[in-house]
Scaffold this motif. Structure first.
Motif, PDB file in Angstrom:
ATOM      1  N   MET A   1      -5.817  59.694  -8.543  1.00 29.57           N
ATOM      2  CA  MET A   1      -4.928  58.573  -8.383  1.00 29.57           C
ATOM      3  C   MET A   1      -3.820  58.966  -7.411  1.00 29.57           C
ATOM      4  O   MET A   1      -3.323  60.074  -7.426  1.00 29.57           O
ATOM      5  CB  MET A   1      -4.338  58.186  -9.742  1.00 29.57           C
ATOM      6  CG  MET A   1      -3.391  57.021  -9.624  1.00 29.57           C
ATOM      7  SD  MET A   1      -2.485  56.592 -11.127  1.00 29.57           S
ATOM      8  CE  MET A   1      -3.773  56.226 -12.251  1.00 29.57           C
ATOM      9  N   LYS A   2      -3.449  58.031  -6.580  1.00 26.88           N
ATOM     10  CA  LYS A   2      -2.383  58.277  -5.617  1.00 26.88           C
ATOM     11  C   LYS A   2      -1.058  58.445  -6.370  1.00 26.88           C
ATOM     12  O   LYS A   2      -0.818  57.780  -7.368  1.00 26.88           O
ATOM     13  CB  LYS A   2      -2.315  57.109  -4.644  1.00 26.88           C
ATOM     14  CG  LYS A   2      -3.543  57.018  -3.767  1.00 26.88           C
ATOM     15  CD  LYS A   2      -3.356  55.918  -2.754  1.00 26.88           C
ATOM     16  CE  LYS A   2      -4.400  55.931  -1.689  1.00 26.88           C
ATOM     17  NZ  LYS A   2      -5.725  55.669  -2.029  1.00 26.88           N
ATOM     18  N   PRO A   3      -0.179  59.342  -5.867  1.00 24.07           N
ATOM     19  CA  PRO A   3       1.081  59.598  -6.583  1.00 24.07           C
ATOM     20  C   PRO A   3       1.940  58.346  -6.754  1.00 24.07           C
ATOM     21  O   PRO A   3       2.552  58.156  -7.789  1.00 24.07           O
ATOM     22  CB  PRO A   3       1.793  60.633  -5.718  1.00 24.07           C
ATOM     23  CG  PRO A   3       0.785  61.162  -4.771  1.00 24.07           C
ATOM     24  CD  PRO A   3      -0.346  60.185  -4.708  1.00 24.07           C
ATOM     25  N   TRP A   4       1.992  57.476  -5.752  1.00 21.50           N
ATOM     26  CA  TRP A   4       2.826  56.282  -5.863  1.00 21.50           C
ATOM     27  C   TRP A   4       2.268  55.319  -6.899  1.00 21.50           C
ATOM     28  O   TRP A   4       3.037  54.619  -7.560  1.00 21.50           O
ATOM     29  CB  TRP A   4       3.019  55.606  -4.505  1.00 21.50           C
ATOM     30  CG  TRP A   4       1.758  55.164  -3.829  1.00 21.50           C
ATOM     31  CD1 TRP A   4       0.953  55.898  -3.008  1.00 21.50           C
ATOM     32  CD2 TRP A   4       1.142  53.882  -3.931  1.00 21.50           C
ATOM     33  NE1 TRP A   4      -0.121  55.155  -2.593  1.00 21.50           N
ATOM     34  CE2 TRP A   4      -0.020  53.907  -3.140  1.00 21.50           C
ATOM     35  CE3 TRP A   4       1.478  52.709  -4.601  1.00 21.50           C
ATOM     36  CZ2 TRP A   4      -0.866  52.820  -3.013  1.00 21.50           C
ATOM     37  CZ3 TRP A   4       0.631  51.622  -4.464  1.00 21.50           C
ATOM     38  CH2 TRP A   4      -0.522  51.681  -3.678  1.00 21.50           C
ATOM     39  N   GLY A   6       0.762  56.295  -9.648  1.00 22.99           N
ATOM     40  CA  GLY A   6       1.179  56.904 -10.907  1.00 22.99           C
ATOM     41  C   GLY A   6       2.629  56.595 -11.230  1.00 22.99           C
ATOM     42  O   GLY A   6       2.978  56.331 -12.392  1.00 22.99           O
ATOM     43  N   ARG A   7       3.492  56.603 -10.210  1.00 23.42           N
ATOM     44  CA  ARG A   7       4.906  56.278 -10.423  1.00 23.42           C
ATOM     45  C   ARG A   7       5.074  54.821 -10.831  1.00 23.42           C
ATOM     46  O   ARG A   7       5.878  54.501 -11.709  1.00 23.42           O
ATOM     47  CB  ARG A   7       5.719  56.598  -9.172  1.00 23.42           C
ATOM     48  CG  ARG A   7       5.974  58.077  -8.994  1.00 23.42           C
ATOM     49  CD  ARG A   7       7.049  58.345  -7.963  1.00 23.42           C
ATOM     50  NE  ARG A   7       6.680  57.962  -6.612  1.00 23.42           N
ATOM     51  CZ  ARG A   7       6.027  58.742  -5.746  1.00 23.42           C
ATOM     52  NH1 ARG A   7       5.679  59.965  -6.112  1.00 23.42           N
ATOM     53  NH2 ARG A   7       5.744  58.314  -4.544  1.00 23.42           N
ATOM     54  N   GLU A   9       2.819  52.995 -12.353  1.00 26.33           N
ATOM     55  CA  GLU A   9       2.290  52.890 -13.711  1.00 26.33           C
ATOM     56  C   GLU A   9       3.298  53.396 -14.742  1.00 26.33           C
ATOM     57  O   GLU A   9       3.520  52.756 -15.775  1.00 26.33           O
ATOM     58  CB  GLU A   9       0.982  53.672 -13.812  1.00 26.33           C
ATOM     59  CG  GLU A   9       0.274  53.495 -15.118  1.00 26.33           C
ATOM     60  CD  GLU A   9      -1.067  54.215 -15.146  1.00 26.33           C
ATOM     61  OE1 GLU A   9      -1.374  54.799 -16.197  1.00 26.33           O
ATOM     62  OE2 GLU A   9      -1.785  54.195 -14.137  1.00 26.33           O
ATOM     63  N   ARG A  10       3.921  54.529 -14.459  1.00 26.67           N
ATOM     64  CA  ARG A  10       4.921  55.067 -15.380  1.00 26.67           C
ATOM     65  C   ARG A  10       6.139  54.149 -15.463  1.00 26.67           C
ATOM     66  O   ARG A  10       6.697  53.938 -16.544  1.00 26.67           O
ATOM     67  CB  ARG A  10       5.332  56.475 -14.970  1.00 26.67           C
ATOM     68  CG  ARG A  10       4.322  57.530 -15.351  1.00 26.67           C
ATOM     69  CD  ARG A  10       4.855  58.937 -15.138  1.00 26.67           C
ATOM     70  NE  ARG A  10       5.237  59.228 -13.761  1.00 26.67           N
ATOM     71  CZ  ARG A  10       4.382  59.570 -12.789  1.00 26.67           C
ATOM     72  NH1 ARG A  10       3.102  59.682 -13.056  1.00 26.67           N
ATOM     73  NH2 ARG A  10       4.810  59.815 -11.572  1.00 26.67           N
TER      74      ARG A  10
END
Length: 162
Positions: A1-4, A6-7, A9-10
């Motif tokens: 998953m791309k880091p952005w 994940g951010r 989603e969090r």
């Protein structure tokens, strides 16, 4: 998953937890005020209704992206065989169609709610923005249902009967 991703989603997850905490606090305060002081929180039902809609439809894309919808694993031994991949894609299309229909219905409700000035009973909160939010998140969930990775078939392919 791309880091952005994940951010995002969090961040959405944190926002949903805060909304749920607000709803629990509001309900607790309302019940306490009603039972102990015979004074309920004015508009608590309206706020709870709107918070519930935000929580459910705000979490719908996250749930869909994780393939977290309710499923029965009774037949996984057979259905997770590689030959059933087309079936899984057909189910994904059906889920997307149902979510798309929900989005369409809420999108149709937005101008109607604006035309008749539909509001919540106690606090007179306009409903059109809530319908628009529900339409957007349902449409996003429909797209995610089509493009989310299918379940893994390989881990059961050796033990599944032919």
């Amino acid at each position: 998953m791309k880091p952005w991703l994940g951010r995002i989603e969090r961040g959405v997850g944190l926002l949903l937890v805060l909304l749920l905490s607000a709803m629990v606090t509001l309900t607790f305060t309302d019940v306490l005020g009603r039972r102990l002081f015979n004074t309920p929180v004015f508009g608590a039902n309206d706020l709870t209704e709107h918070l519930m809609a935000l929580i459910i439809f705000g979490g719908l894309p996250l749930l869909t992206a994780r393939r977290g919808h309710l499923s029965v694993d009774l037949f996984d031994r057979w259905l997770l065989h590689p030959r059933w991949r087309l079936w899984h894609k057909a189910v994904d299309v059906l889920i997307a169609a149902v979510l798309g229909l929900i989005a369409w219905e809420y999108a149709l409700a937005v101008p109607e709610a604006m035309a008749i000035n539909e509001v919540s009973p106690a606090l007179t909160i306009p409903r059109s923005w809530m319908y628009a939010f529900m339409a957007f998140t349902s449409a996003l969930s429909a797209a995610l249902a089509l493009f989310t990775a299918a379940p893994r078939h390989e881990h059961l392919s050796e033990e599944a009967p032919s």
